[in-house]
Write a protein that holds these residues in place. Structure first.
Motif, PDB file in Angstrom:
ATOM      1  N   ILE A 177       0.862  -1.187   0.000  1.00  0.00           N
ATOM      2  CA  ILE A 177       0.000   0.000   0.000  1.00  0.00           C
ATOM      3  C   ILE A 177       0.892   1.229   0.000  1.00  0.00           C
ATOM      4  O   ILE A 177       1.712   1.416   0.906  1.00  0.00           O
ATOM      5  CB  ILE A 177      -0.911   0.003   1.233  1.00  0.00           C
ATOM      6  N   ARG A 178       0.752   2.077  -0.990  1.00  0.00           N
ATOM      7  CA  ARG A 178       1.606   3.261  -1.133  1.00  0.00           C
ATOM      8  C   ARG A 178       0.988   4.425  -0.355  1.00  0.00           C
ATOM      9  O   ARG A 178      -0.136   4.834  -0.615  1.00  0.00           O
ATOM     10  CB  ARG A 178       1.770   3.606  -2.608  1.00  0.00           C
ATOM     11  N   VAL A 179       1.746   4.957   0.618  1.00  0.00           N
ATOM     12  CA  VAL A 179       1.223   5.953   1.552  1.00  0.00           C
ATOM     13  C   VAL A 179       1.991   7.266   1.429  1.00  0.00           C
ATOM     14  O   VAL A 179       3.229   7.275   1.358  1.00  0.00           O
ATOM     15  CB  VAL A 179       1.319   5.438   3.008  1.00  0.00           C
ATOM     16  N   LEU A 180       1.242   8.361   1.428  1.00  0.00           N
ATOM     17  CA  LEU A 180       1.808   9.711   1.459  1.00  0.00           C
ATOM     18  C   LEU A 180       1.506  10.336   2.816  1.00  0.00           C
ATOM     19  O   LEU A 180       0.363  10.292   3.279  1.00  0.00           O
ATOM     20  CB  LEU A 180       1.199  10.573   0.343  1.00  0.00           C
ATOM     21  N   LEU A 181       2.520  10.925   3.463  1.00  0.00           N
ATOM     22  CA  LEU A 181       2.359  11.558   4.773  1.00  0.00           C
ATOM     23  C   LEU A 181       2.255  13.072   4.606  1.00  0.00           C
ATOM     24  O   LEU A 181       3.143  13.688   3.997  1.00  0.00           O
ATOM     25  CB  LEU A 181       3.559  11.232   5.670  1.00  0.00           C
ATOM     26  N   VAL A 182       1.189  13.674   5.119  1.00  0.00           N
ATOM     27  CA  VAL A 182       1.005  15.125   5.024  1.00  0.00           C
ATOM     28  C   VAL A 182       0.787  15.681   6.424  1.00  0.00           C
ATOM     29  O   VAL A 182      -0.282  15.505   7.021  1.00  0.00           O
ATOM     30  CB  VAL A 182      -0.188  15.493   4.106  1.00  0.00           C
ATOM     31  N   LEU A 219       5.946   2.888   9.843  1.00  0.00           N
ATOM     32  CA  LEU A 219       5.301   2.296   8.678  1.00  0.00           C
ATOM     33  C   LEU A 219       6.293   1.561   7.785  1.00  0.00           C
ATOM     34  O   LEU A 219       5.931   0.598   7.106  1.00  0.00           O
ATOM     35  CB  LEU A 219       4.559   3.369   7.886  1.00  0.00           C
ATOM     36  N   GLU A 220       7.542   1.987   7.775  1.00  0.00           N
ATOM     37  CA  GLU A 220       8.518   1.347   6.901  1.00  0.00           C
ATOM     38  C   GLU A 220       8.885  -0.064   7.342  1.00  0.00           C
ATOM     39  O   GLU A 220       9.509  -0.802   6.578  1.00  0.00           O
ATOM     40  CB  GLU A 220       9.770   2.224   6.788  1.00  0.00           C
ATOM     41  N   VAL A 221       8.512  -0.450   8.556  1.00  0.00           N
ATOM     42  CA  VAL A 221       8.785  -1.826   8.990  1.00  0.00           C
ATOM     43  C   VAL A 221       7.602  -2.747   8.677  1.00  0.00           C
ATOM     44  O   VAL A 221       7.667  -3.945   8.934  1.00  0.00           O
ATOM     45  CB  VAL A 221       9.124  -1.897  10.501  1.00  0.00           C
ATOM     46  N   ILE A 248       3.194  -2.072   3.549  1.00  0.00           N
ATOM     47  CA  ILE A 248       2.990  -0.626   3.463  1.00  0.00           C
ATOM     48  C   ILE A 248       4.297   0.039   3.063  1.00  0.00           C
ATOM     49  O   ILE A 248       5.354  -0.272   3.624  1.00  0.00           O
ATOM     50  CB  ILE A 248       2.496  -0.042   4.799  1.00  0.00           C
ATOM     51  N   ALA A 249       4.250   0.952   2.098  1.00  0.00           N
ATOM     52  CA  ALA A 249       5.441   1.681   1.659  1.00  0.00           C
ATOM     53  C   ALA A 249       5.159   3.176   1.677  1.00  0.00           C
ATOM     54  O   ALA A 249       4.193   3.639   1.058  1.00  0.00           O
ATOM     55  CB  ALA A 249       5.840   1.233   0.257  1.00  0.00           C
TER      56      ALA A 249
END
Length: 214
Positions: A6-11, A25-27, A31-32
């Motif tokens: 799942i490609r995630v953007l952090l805002v 999340l990187e572990v 989820i990426a």
């Protein structure tokens, strides 16, 4: 082959918050984190550039806040599911965020494993509504005189709508009703059109109001 992550953007305007979210999340194997943004305007630009599956969006940010960013994403027809990350004291701002198109919200003190679960949930098509916020949304509709919409839904569409209100994804609805996902998507589109609703969140609330939940 394994499913794509799942490609995630952090805002979020706080770098330390973004760093903490990224570290956790990187572990996660599924989820990426594909990018970050420090305000709503940058978040919209990055979402258009990166096309993430899920955006974790803060509400209160300088300049363009999370709610305005949500509206811009929806105006651009960006398909990303937006999960609001907010503090308990900002609960009052969650209602307009959901109306702007958010798929749900979590509090900033959420347990890390629960956050990962929430990301997976909204990515699967679920709507994350806690009872107090659903109640606030319905209360606003009551104050405005209700939806005022007649319904010409078929019996199958009513079944699909009830399952949407239960938080089921299209895939889960298809399994429950022994339909193809394509057929379910068609039913969902027809429901939104007939009821003049913008998204699944509004559809879920309509179903709650009209007693279609299980």
């Amino acid at each position: 082959m394994a499913d794509k992550p799942i490609r995630v953007l952090l805002v979020d305007d706080h770098q330390v918050v973004r760093r903490g979210l990224r570290t956790f999340l990187e572990v996660q194997d599924d989820i990426a984190v594909v990018g970050e943004a420090g305000d709503g305007a940058e978040g919209v630009a990055r979402a258009e550039e990166l096309r993430p599956d899920v955006v974790l969006m803060d509400i209160k940010m300088p300049g363009t806040d999370g709610i305005e960013a949500l509206r811009r994403l929806r105006a651009l027809d960006n398909p990303a599911r937006v999960l609001i990350v907010t503090s308990f004291t900002e609960q009052r701002t969650v209602v307009p965020a959901l109306r702007a198109g958010a798929s749900g919200y979590v509090y900033k003190d959420i347990d890390p494993d629960a956050l990962a679960g929430a990301i997976r949930s909204v990515h699967a098509g679920h709507v994350l509504l806690q009872p107090e916020v659903a109640g606030a949304l319905l209360a606003q509709d009551d104050a405005q005189g209700g939806t005022g919409r007649g319904t010409t839904l078929t019996e199958r569409e009513r079944e699909v709508l009830g399952l949407i209100a239960d938080g089921r994804s299209n895939r889960e609805i298809a399994r429950a009703l022994v339909l193809s996902e394509k057929t379910v998507k068609t039913h969902v589109s027809n429901i939104l059109m007939k009821l003049d609703l913008a998204d699944r969140t509004q559809a879920a609330l309509w179903a709650v109001r009209n007693g279609l939940t299980g």
